[in-house]
Motif scaffolding. Structure first.
Motif, PDB file in Angstrom:
ATOM      1  N   GLY A   1       0.881  -1.129  -0.057  1.00  0.00           N
ATOM      2  CA  GLY A   1       0.172  -0.009  -0.009  1.00  0.00           C
ATOM      3  C   GLY A   1       0.867   1.217  -0.069  1.00  0.00           C
ATOM      4  N   ILE A   2       0.282   2.249  -0.425  1.00  0.00           N
ATOM      5  CA  ILE A   2       0.978   3.674  -0.358  1.00  0.00           C
ATOM      6  C   ILE A   2      -0.161   4.762  -0.008  1.00  0.00           C
ATOM      7  N   THR A   3       0.569   5.621   0.670  1.00  0.00           N
ATOM      8  CA  THR A   3      -0.376   6.689   1.417  1.00  0.00           C
ATOM      9  C   THR A   3       0.181   7.976   1.359  1.00  0.00           C
ATOM     10  N   GLY A   4      -0.563   9.041   0.521  1.00  0.00           N
ATOM     11  CA  GLY A   4      -0.053  10.400   0.720  1.00  0.00           C
ATOM     12  C   GLY A   4      -0.888  11.179   1.283  1.00  0.00           C
ATOM     13  N   ALA A   5      -0.307  12.464   1.750  1.00  0.00           N
ATOM     14  CA  ALA A   5      -0.882  13.386   2.456  1.00  0.00           C
ATOM     15  C   ALA A   5      -1.275  14.561   1.285  1.00  0.00           C
ATOM     16  N   LEU A   6      -2.511  14.986   1.445  1.00  0.00           N
ATOM     17  CA  LEU A   6      -2.963  15.981   0.414  1.00  0.00           C
ATOM     18  C   LEU A   6      -2.921  17.254   1.030  1.00  0.00           C
ATOM     19  N   ARG A   7      -2.097  18.150   0.419  1.00  0.00           N
ATOM     20  CA  ARG A   7      -2.009  19.652   0.997  1.00  0.00           C
ATOM     21  C   ARG A   7      -2.486  20.519  -0.100  1.00  0.00           C
ATOM     22  N   HIS A   8      -2.956  21.583  -0.007  1.00  0.00           N
ATOM     23  CA  HIS A   8      -3.565  22.631  -0.914  1.00  0.00           C
ATOM     24  C   HIS A   8      -3.451  23.914  -0.381  1.00  0.00           C
ATOM     25  N   ARG A   9      -2.588  24.773  -0.795  1.00  0.00           N
ATOM     26  CA  ARG A   9      -2.340  25.889  -0.327  1.00  0.00           C
ATOM     27  C   ARG A   9      -1.974  25.894   1.066  1.00  0.00           C
ATOM     28  N   ASP A  10      -0.921  25.186   1.456  1.00  0.00           N
ATOM     29  CA  ASP A  10      -0.386  25.203   2.631  1.00  0.00           C
ATOM     30  C   ASP A  10      -1.235  24.562   3.781  1.00  0.00           C
ATOM     31  N   ARG A  11      -2.526  23.917   3.350  1.00  0.00           N
ATOM     32  CA  ARG A  11      -3.355  23.470   4.350  1.00  0.00           C
ATOM     33  C   ARG A  11      -3.450  22.031   3.863  1.00  0.00           C
ATOM     34  N   LEU A  12      -3.364  21.065   4.984  1.00  0.00           N
ATOM     35  CA  LEU A  12      -3.805  19.910   4.888  1.00  0.00           C
ATOM     36  C   LEU A  12      -5.149  19.490   4.781  1.00  0.00           C
ATOM     37  N   VAL A  13      -5.422  18.815   3.646  1.00  0.00           N
ATOM     38  CA  VAL A  13      -7.006  18.966   3.246  1.00  0.00           C
ATOM     39  C   VAL A  13      -7.428  17.227   3.071  1.00  0.00           C
ATOM     40  N   GLY A  14      -6.504  16.463   3.134  1.00  0.00           N
ATOM     41  CA  GLY A  14      -7.020  14.909   3.031  1.00  0.00           C
ATOM     42  C   GLY A  14      -5.820  13.902   2.834  1.00  0.00           C
ATOM     43  N   LEU A  15      -6.333  12.702   2.381  1.00  0.00           N
ATOM     44  CA  LEU A  15      -5.260  11.586   2.260  1.00  0.00           C
ATOM     45  C   LEU A  15      -5.728  10.837   0.892  1.00  0.00           C
ATOM     46  N   VAL A  16      -4.706  10.120   0.247  1.00  0.00           N
ATOM     47  CA  VAL A  16      -4.932   9.435  -0.871  1.00  0.00           C
ATOM     48  C   VAL A  16      -4.431   8.077  -0.375  1.00  0.00           C
ATOM     49  N   HIS A  17      -5.002   6.788  -0.507  1.00  0.00           N
ATOM     50  CA  HIS A  17      -4.838   5.513   0.101  1.00  0.00           C
ATOM     51  C   HIS A  17      -4.662   4.684  -1.092  1.00  0.00           C
ATOM     52  N   LEU A  18      -3.665   3.989  -1.462  1.00  0.00           N
ATOM     53  CA  LEU A  18      -3.713   3.033  -2.525  1.00  0.00           C
ATOM     54  C   LEU A  18      -3.499   1.605  -2.179  1.00  0.00           C
ATOM     55  N   ASN A  19      -3.816   0.489  -2.335  1.00  0.00           N
ATOM     56  CA  ASN A  19      -3.527  -0.793  -2.008  1.00  0.00           C
ATOM     57  C   ASN A  19      -3.697  -1.756  -3.043  1.00  0.00           C
ATOM     58  N   THR A  20      -2.851  -2.936  -2.943  1.00  0.00           N
ATOM     59  CA  THR A  20      -2.862  -3.785  -3.927  1.00  0.00           C
ATOM     60  C   THR A  20      -2.540  -5.366  -3.370  1.00  0.00           C
ATOM     61  N   GLU A  21      -2.882  -6.339  -3.876  1.00  0.00           N
ATOM     62  CA  GLU A  21      -2.601  -7.526  -3.425  1.00  0.00           C
ATOM     63  C   GLU A  21      -1.268  -8.157  -3.789  1.00  0.00           C
ATOM     64  N   SER A  22      -0.657  -7.398  -4.624  1.00  0.00           N
ATOM     65  CA  SER A  22       0.669  -7.765  -5.068  1.00  0.00           C
ATOM     66  C   SER A  22       1.615  -7.181  -4.233  1.00  0.00           C
ATOM     67  N   ALA A  23       2.809  -8.088  -3.990  1.00  0.00           N
ATOM     68  CA  ALA A  23       3.847  -7.677  -2.949  1.00  0.00           C
ATOM     69  C   ALA A  23       4.808  -6.796  -3.619  1.00  0.00           C
ATOM     70  N   ASP A  24       5.447  -5.816  -2.852  1.00  0.00           N
ATOM     71  CA  ASP A  24       6.587  -4.899  -3.199  1.00  0.00           C
ATOM     72  C   ASP A  24       6.171  -4.230  -4.626  1.00  0.00           C
ATOM     73  N   ALA A  25       4.895  -3.772  -4.688  1.00  0.00           N
ATOM     74  CA  ALA A  25       4.508  -3.165  -5.934  1.00  0.00           C
ATOM     75  C   ALA A  25       4.632  -1.471  -6.154  1.00  0.00           C
ATOM     76  N   TYR A  26       4.928  -0.974  -4.801  1.00  0.00           N
ATOM     77  CA  TYR A  26       5.192   0.540  -4.845  1.00  0.00           C
ATOM     78  C   TYR A  26       6.512   0.826  -4.534  1.00  0.00           C
ATOM     79  N   ASP A  27       7.267   1.013  -5.654  1.00  0.00           N
ATOM     80  CA  ASP A  27       8.777   1.107  -5.507  1.00  0.00           C
ATOM     81  C   ASP A  27       8.999   2.633  -5.307  1.00  0.00           C
ATOM     82  N   ILE A  28      10.275   3.134  -5.640  1.00  0.00           N
ATOM     83  CA  ILE A  28      10.601   4.775  -5.623  1.00  0.00           C
ATOM     84  C   ILE A  28       9.816   5.322  -6.452  1.00  0.00           C
ATOM     85  N   GLU A  29       9.551   4.664  -7.887  1.00  0.00           N
ATOM     86  CA  GLU A  29       9.132   5.387  -9.110  1.00  0.00           C
ATOM     87  C   GLU A  29       7.530   5.610  -8.811  1.00  0.00           C
ATOM     88  N   ALA A  30       7.077   4.368  -8.194  1.00  0.00           N
ATOM     89  CA  ALA A  30       5.444   4.636  -8.065  1.00  0.00           C
ATOM     90  C   ALA A  30       5.433   5.761  -6.940  1.00  0.00           C
TER      91      ALA A  30
END
Length: 341
Positions: free
Chosen positions: A124-153
């Motif tokens: 899984g990978i999670t990012g903090a969403l900031r808009h105009r210097d304000r924390l406004v939410g999150l985005v979560h991605l998950n997958t059933e595959s292992a080691d899917a989210y490398d540095i490029e992802a």
């Protein structure tokens, strides 16, 4: 290195910020991510500016239980603080190797053991969403595959986070939904609070007790817009009220107030504007004279002056101009005549 396919998806996500229908745009943004990154489920969460709760504005692939847990429980974990403290979104597969890691290992925590792993997700990978210097939410991605989210992802997700944040931000969406001009002060008013819009001063009319009465009256109508003129401390403003319907992230009824400084149009005096407003409600000269404590002759003179200044050929033409262009200074009990439905 990002592929041409991934760059194209990132570009399409950026273009979605121009869409008026942000609900559909948020959903489409996640589907574009699914074309660019391996994922079996994703959710876009916004922070309700009133309650501070994280609420889902778009999602694909998660059960209701997982969606609720990501919105309500994830933010109580140390991993959430880790996510918020990072510029590059962290992933489950790399949290044991990343020198930037600011918190405990996610795989060793209760949230992974009780929520993520039983759902079948191995990365899984999670990012903090900031808009105009304000924390406004999150985005979560998950997958059933292992080691899917490398540095490029992770870099790809980081590249689209500004667009996702603009889409998820409920305050920014309020202004975009009503097509506010780029200039002017504004505020989003609910029964409990006034929410400032990012990048804008708070509307000065909101500090006027008399305007508050008008705002309350507008909120009680079924109208969707009202345009008017309003004075504050000797200065005049063009003001527009928009009814803002509740959505996933801002669940309260609200009124969006926008103002722009102006001079009284056509050189009208404040009294002539008041007479024009009352004339637009259908009041006779005699009724206006009684309401304004003037003589009928004085009211007649005001009518003649405003006809000359506006270039209107008749009283009916002047009142039609006033309603069409929002040349009104209404009292709360006038709103039934002027609210656009």
């Amino acid at each position: 290195m990002l592929s041409h396919h991934q760059l194209a998806a990132a570009t399409r996500i950026g273009m979605l910020t121009r869409e008026r229908d942000t609900v559909s745009a948020c959903d489409q943004a996640l589907r574009e991510l699914a074309r660019a990154l391996p994922l079996d489920a994703a959710t876009l969460l916004a922070i309700d500016p009133l309650s501070g709760a994280h609420v889902q504005v778009a999602g694909i692939g998660y059960t209701a239980e997982i969606s609720d847990a990501l919105a309500a429980e994830f933010v109580t974990t140390p991993w959430y603080r880790n996510v918020v403290g990072r510029e590059l979104p962290p992933s489950i597969s790399e949290d044991s190797e990343d020198p930037e890691d600011l918190g405990p290992r996610f795989r060793q925590g209760w949230f992974y053991a009780e929520r993520v792993r039983p759902a079948g997700f191995r990365d899984g990978i999670t990012g903090a969403l900031r808009h105009r210097d304000r924390l406004v939410g999150l985005v979560h991605l998950n997958t059933e595959s292992a080691d899917a989210y490398d540095i490029e992802a992770r870099r790809l997700l980081a590249s689209v986070i500004p667009a996702l944040a603009a889409l998820a931000d409920p305050v920014a969406r309020a202004g975009d939904a009503h097509g506010l001009p780029e200039r002017g002060a504004a505020g989003l008013v609910t029964a409990d609070a006034t929410i400032d819009l990012p990048g804008r001063d708070r509307a000065r009319v909101l500090g006027d007790p008399d305007f508050q009465g008008l705002l309350l009256a507008f909120a009680g109508t079924e109208g969707h817009r009202l345009r008017l003129l309003w004075p504050v401390e000797g200065a005049w403003y063009r003001v527009t009220l928009h009814r803002h319907r509740p959505d996933a992230a801002l669940t309260a009824d609200a009124v969006l107030v926008h103002e722009m400084p102006t001079e009284l149009p056509y050189g009208l005096s404040p009294r002539e504007l008041e007479v024009l407003t009352r004339a637009a409600t259908g009041q006779t000269n005699q009724a206006m004279a009684q309401a304004l404590f003037l003589s009928p002759r004085t009211v007649h003179s005001h009518i003649e002056h405003l006809l000359r200044k506006t270039g209107a050929a008749s009283r009916a033409e002047a009142t039609a101009l006033a309603v069409r262009d929002g040349l009104l200074r209404p009292a709360p009990d006038h709103l039934a005549f002027f609210v656009e439905r």
